[in-house]
Enzyme design. Sequence first.
Site, short mmCIF file in Angstrom:
data_model
loop_
_atom_site.label_atom_id
_atom_site.label_comp_id
_atom_site.label_asym_id
_atom_site.label_seq_id
_atom_site.Cartn_x
_atom_site.Cartn_y
_atom_site.Cartn_z
N ALA A 1 -5.75 -2.44 -1.93
CA ALA A 1 -5.46 -2.93 -0.47
C ALA A 1 -6.20 -1.45 0.55
O ALA A 1 -7.02 -1.69 1.35
CB ALA A 1 -4.34 -3.46 0.34
N ASP A 2 -6.31 -0.34 0.11
CA ASP A 2 -6.69 0.55 0.88
C ASP A 2 -7.98 0.79 1.27
O ASP A 2 -8.76 0.38 0.34
CB ASP A 2 -6.81 2.48 -0.24
CG ASP A 2 -6.94 3.21 1.13
OD1 ASP A 2 -5.52 3.71 1.44
OD2 ASP A 2 -8.17 3.74 0.48
N LEU A 3 -8.66 0.51 1.85
CA LEU A 3 -10.24 -0.14 2.24
C LEU A 3 -11.15 1.25 2.34
O LEU A 3 -12.17 0.98 1.48
CB LEU A 3 -10.60 0.04 3.93
CG LEU A 3 -9.61 -0.88 4.49
CD1 LEU A 3 -9.34 -1.30 6.46
CD2 LEU A 3 -9.89 -1.92 4.08
N TRP B 1 0.73 -1.48 0.05
CA TRP B 1 0.00 -0.07 0.10
C TRP B 1 0.63 1.20 0.19
O TRP B 1 0.75 2.33 -0.57
CB TRP B 1 -0.85 -0.35 1.29
CG TRP B 1 -2.38 1.24 1.46
CD1 TRP B 1 -3.18 1.20 0.72
CD2 TRP B 1 -1.51 2.32 2.25
NE1 TRP B 1 -2.90 2.85 1.05
CE2 TRP B 1 -2.23 3.36 1.99
CE3 TRP B 1 0.11 3.01 3.09
CZ2 TRP B 1 -2.93 4.68 2.29
CZ3 TRP B 1 -0.44 3.81 3.18
CH2 TRP B 1 -1.45 5.00 3.07
#
Length: 209
Positions: free
Chosen positions: A158-160, A139
């Site tokens: 992968a960033d929420l 990330w």
Amino acid sequence: MSDKKIPDEALRAPLEALSRQDPDVAKAYIECGLPPTRSQDAGFNGLVGMIISQQVSVQSAKAILGRLLEQVGEITPENILALDDDGMKAAGLSRPKQRYTRALAEDVLSARLQLERLSEMADDDVIDHLIQAKGIGRWTCEVYLLFALKRPDVMPAADLALQEAMKHLKGLENRPTPKEMYELSESWRPFRSAGARFLWHYYRHAGIA
């Protein structure tokens, strides 16, 4: 990292291109408009800022970075290694982030990491080089590529916040996994960086946050 409320005109052309090929982007773009300008320093200073920003809000990261600057004057490998635990704690760095920033400083001074070469490397090579450092995962590498090196085709999958924004944008039942994020954004090539910037903007603008 700065996040001014000034529309980033550099994103207009790629977002208009994405709007022509993705009706979901087109609809959201009409509603939300251009994301604000946002930049990140390159080099050691920028990577320290990204380590600090891991798993905290933008506002918290700015506050911690400001206190760290008060402690060291300038964020350099030498100054970070000279700062003791009390100084790190006073700046607001958690113990893991203290270890990561010191390890990064040691890697740079030993030339294990050669940050000055990153601008010449391909995206995957930048990731392979940076990910050697303790506390720097994919990330952080992808966000560094996007903001510091200004690469045009990066998706920090992968960033929420990006996952949640993609879920709403596409009307999905569940938040997509990183693998699904790459698949969903594959058609956005070669403008995935603009797409990621827009998803962050959409996440805030549409009240998803």
